[in-house]
Design an enzyme around this catalytic site. Structure first.
Site, short mmCIF file in Angstrom:
data_model
loop_
_atom_site.label_atom_id
_atom_site.label_comp_id
_atom_site.label_asym_id
_atom_site.label_seq_id
_atom_site.Cartn_x
_atom_site.Cartn_y
_atom_site.Cartn_z
N ASN A 1 0.54 -0.85 0.65
CA ASN A 1 0.24 0.25 -0.12
C ASN A 1 1.00 1.30 0.19
OD1 ASN A 1 1.01 -0.46 2.69
ND2 ASN A 1 -1.03 0.21 3.91
N THR B 1 0.26 -12.75 9.55
CA THR B 1 0.94 -12.81 9.16
C THR B 1 1.83 -12.55 9.68
OG1 THR B 1 0.37 -12.20 6.94
CG2 THR B 1 3.11 -12.47 6.92
N GLY B 2 2.60 -11.15 11.08
CA GLY B 2 3.61 -11.18 11.80
C GLY B 2 3.28 -12.35 12.62
N LYS C 1 12.10 -8.00 1.47
CA LYS C 1 11.80 -8.40 0.73
C LYS C 1 10.41 -7.91 0.18
CE LYS C 1 8.76 -10.93 1.38
NZ LYS C 1 7.21 -10.39 -0.30
N GLU D 1 8.78 2.97 14.35
CA GLU D 1 9.66 3.28 13.12
C GLU D 1 9.46 5.70 12.74
OE1 GLU D 1 9.39 -0.51 10.77
OE2 GLU D 1 7.70 1.65 9.97
N ARG E 1 -7.83 7.98 2.02
CA ARG E 1 -6.69 8.02 1.37
C ARG E 1 -6.15 7.19 0.80
NH1 ARG E 1 -1.72 8.42 4.02
NH2 ARG E 1 -2.63 7.90 5.47
N GLU F 1 4.74 -3.97 12.63
CA GLU F 1 3.59 -2.29 12.47
C GLU F 1 2.40 -3.45 11.96
OE1 GLU F 1 1.24 -0.32 10.41
OE2 GLU F 1 2.84 -0.13 9.27
N CYS G 1 -3.11 1.27 6.95
CA CYS G 1 -2.96 0.25 8.12
C CYS G 1 -3.69 1.44 8.76
CB CYS G 1 -1.92 0.11 8.58
SG CYS G 1 -0.20 1.27 8.64
N ALA H 1 6.72 -6.48 -1.61
CA ALA H 1 5.18 -7.10 -1.41
C ALA H 1 4.99 -7.66 -3.22
CB ALA H 1 4.22 -5.89 -1.41
#
Length: 544
Positions: free
Chosen positions: A213, A296-297, A236, A523, A342, A314, A348, A238
């Protein structure tokens, strides 16, 4: 699955006739740009025979040097045994094919980063700062080309893509400056013959896994901090948006970032789990930084636990947007539009649940619907005046449809939107639902699309209970003009970031991250570089 609205409130005018096929308007869906790579973004990007091809939209050509198809390892462009297609999410046309790297290429990239690590960590902070600044300058110099690449592979409107590039570049500028501000410490000792020092040192190889995104900004926000700290990286990107990562690699190379310091391993969806597992289990990797879904995290965390790696996560959000009776309704509507739509709702920190107090609920819904109809324009990202591009793929569209179908079947009302746009493919109408309850799917999980469900509430306590009921907590927003209420709600919202009378949160100077199952670490800001540093205590004895 039903693809049209189940019930409509109020009645809407019939849609205009669909536009002609974008691919047909653009001519060939791709042209050969240089050996081994095909690229033409539905007439908006083009290179033929190594020479720029003026695009039909008048937006100009893209530098052939930025259109890359291979992995980038040890300062060289490498092909894999297979390739995978990158597609324009608006038309479905193939933009080109990119190297489909697997475990072998991932391990080679990790080894390259590991071997480059000692020399890079020994460079002075000023040297690293200068190189990051050169990379920043090259991004600004090539900002228009980089934005076109984002719009081509991601679909977001060109104006948003241009904003992303400036935001992305700002992280390189910021961390170029922060590289020279990594301070240690001296601690007074209780023993006369000892001195106590604290050093900060790079953790080592950092594996970076980024989403589609924000295909440029999510890389620089992580990589800028890592390189400033003295770490080397493997990235890596997306599988939907690898071209931006490869363009950044080309500019990093031009900036003089040494071979092996910045490596990129693109791969298909089929190879993603394999490459991710290599990153998380390879003992040469010291740090994992991931932006993506919570599910996935959790998988990556389990893999990383085996070698006890440092991790930054994140993860998913489910942002509440609360409008209290004391709010300025017009300003709340403006903030709601920015926060929700947006990137077509694919961020996220996008609002996922609107909670509006009963005293102003009807006025808010009415004005919000009016603004959506007036201000939001769906279409291809390269077209003039477009604010809403396509969703990234068919799965994303199906999820929005699923949430709308569930809500309406349980009593919600479609105020505006509610179905696929007549452009077809992955385009969806900006949608507003009223009469929404907390039992509906759209209020229980992240939609990641242009759907705004509105829940009516009575009291502040009720709103906070609904907002904090989620097991994630990335961002939250609320509008109020009551100072005491502002302090109460800001402190009680269980999120990592709060917007008060503000619909946009992200800024390079501010710490970005969440609580609960929205992740670990921060971050950006002065805190972001700490994620890539180890604290070492040094005791110097025998001084008397």
């Amino acid at each position: 699955m039903q693809r049209g609205p189940i019930s409509v409130c109020p009645p809407r005018a019939p849609p205009p006739p669909p536009p002609p096929s974008r691919v047909a308007m653009a001519g060939p869906s791709f042209l050969r740009s240089f050996p081994g790579f095909l690229m033409q973004s539905a007439g908006a990007l083009g290179v033929q025979g190594g020479r720029p091809l003026c695009c039909s939209s008048g937006l100009g050509p893209v530098s052939p040097a930025l259109l890359r198809s291979g992995g980038f390892v040890r300062g060289r462009w490498l092909q894999a045994g297979a390739s995978f297609p990158v597609r324009d999410p608006g038309s479905g046309a193939e933009l080109g094919r990119v190297a489909d790297c697997g475990a072998e290429e991932a391990r080679a990239a990790v080894k390259a980063a590991y071997e480059a690590g000692p020399a890079w960590s020994r460079t002075t902070a000023k040297e690293r700062s200068v190189l990051l600044r050169k990379w920043y300058d090259l991004m600004i110099e090539n900002k228009d080309d980089l934005a076109r690449i984002i719009t081509a592979e991601n679909g977001k409107p060109l104006k948003e893509a241009q904003g992303e590039i400036l935001y992305s570049a700002s992280f390189l500028e910021w961390f170029a400056e922060e590289a020279r501000r990594v301070y240690g410490d001296i601690i007074p000792s209780s023993a006369k013959d000892k001195r106590i020092l604290v050093l900060k040192q790079p953790v080592g190889v950092a594996a970076i896994i980024t989403p589609w995104n924000f295909p440029s900004a999510m890389i620089t926000r992580k990589v800028g901090a890592a390189l400033a700290a003295g770490c080397t990286v493997v990235v890596k990107p997306a599988e939907d948006t690898p071209l931006s990562a490869l363009a950044l690699a080309e500019l990093a190379n031009q900036a003089g970032i040494p071979a092996g310091v910045y490596n990129v391993v693109p791969c298909s969806r089929q190879q993603a789990a394999t490459v991710g597992e290599v990153f998380c289990t390879d003992p040469l990797v010291a740090k994992i930084s991931f932006t993506g879904s919570t599910a996935t995290g959790k998988i990556l965390l389990r893999h990383a636990a085996g070698t006890v790696k440092r991790v930054s996560m994140e993860l998913g959000g489910h942002a509440p947007f609360i409008v209290f009776d004391s709010a300025d309704v017009d300003k709340a509507v403006t903030g709601a539009l920015m926060s929700k739509y947006r990137n077509s709702g694919q961020t996220c920190v996008c609002t996922n649940r609107f909670l509006v107090q009963k005293g102003i609920h009807d006025a808010f819904v009415e004005k919000f619907a009016e603004v959506i109809k007036r201000e939001l324009h769906v279409g291809y990202g390269f077209d003039e005046g477009i604010t809403q591009g396509p969703l990234i793929n068919e799965r994303a569209v199906e999820k929005v449809e699923k949430h709308i179908h569930d809500a309406v079947s349980h009593g919600a009302c479609i105020v505006t939107g509610g179905k696929r746009h007549n452009y077809g493919q992955n385009f969806f109408e900006p949608t507003l639902l009223s009469n929404v309850t907390t039992s509906m799917l759209c209020t229980q999980e992240e939609t990641f699309g242009p759907l705004a469900p509105v829940i009516k509430f009575d009291t502040e306590e009720e709103a906070l209970a609904i907002a904090n009921s989620a097991n994630v907590g990335l961002a939250g927003y609320f509008y109020s003009r009551d100072p005491a209420q502002i302090w109460r709600v800001a402190e009680q919202l269980e999120v990592g970031m709060v917007g008060i009378n503000e619909g946009l949160l992200s800024a390079v100077e501010c710490p970005f991250g969440g609580v609960k199952q929205s992740g670990l670490g921060r971050e950006g800001s002065k805190y972001g570089i700490d994620e890539y540093l180890e604290v070492k205590y040094v005791c110097f004895g025998g001084l008397q």
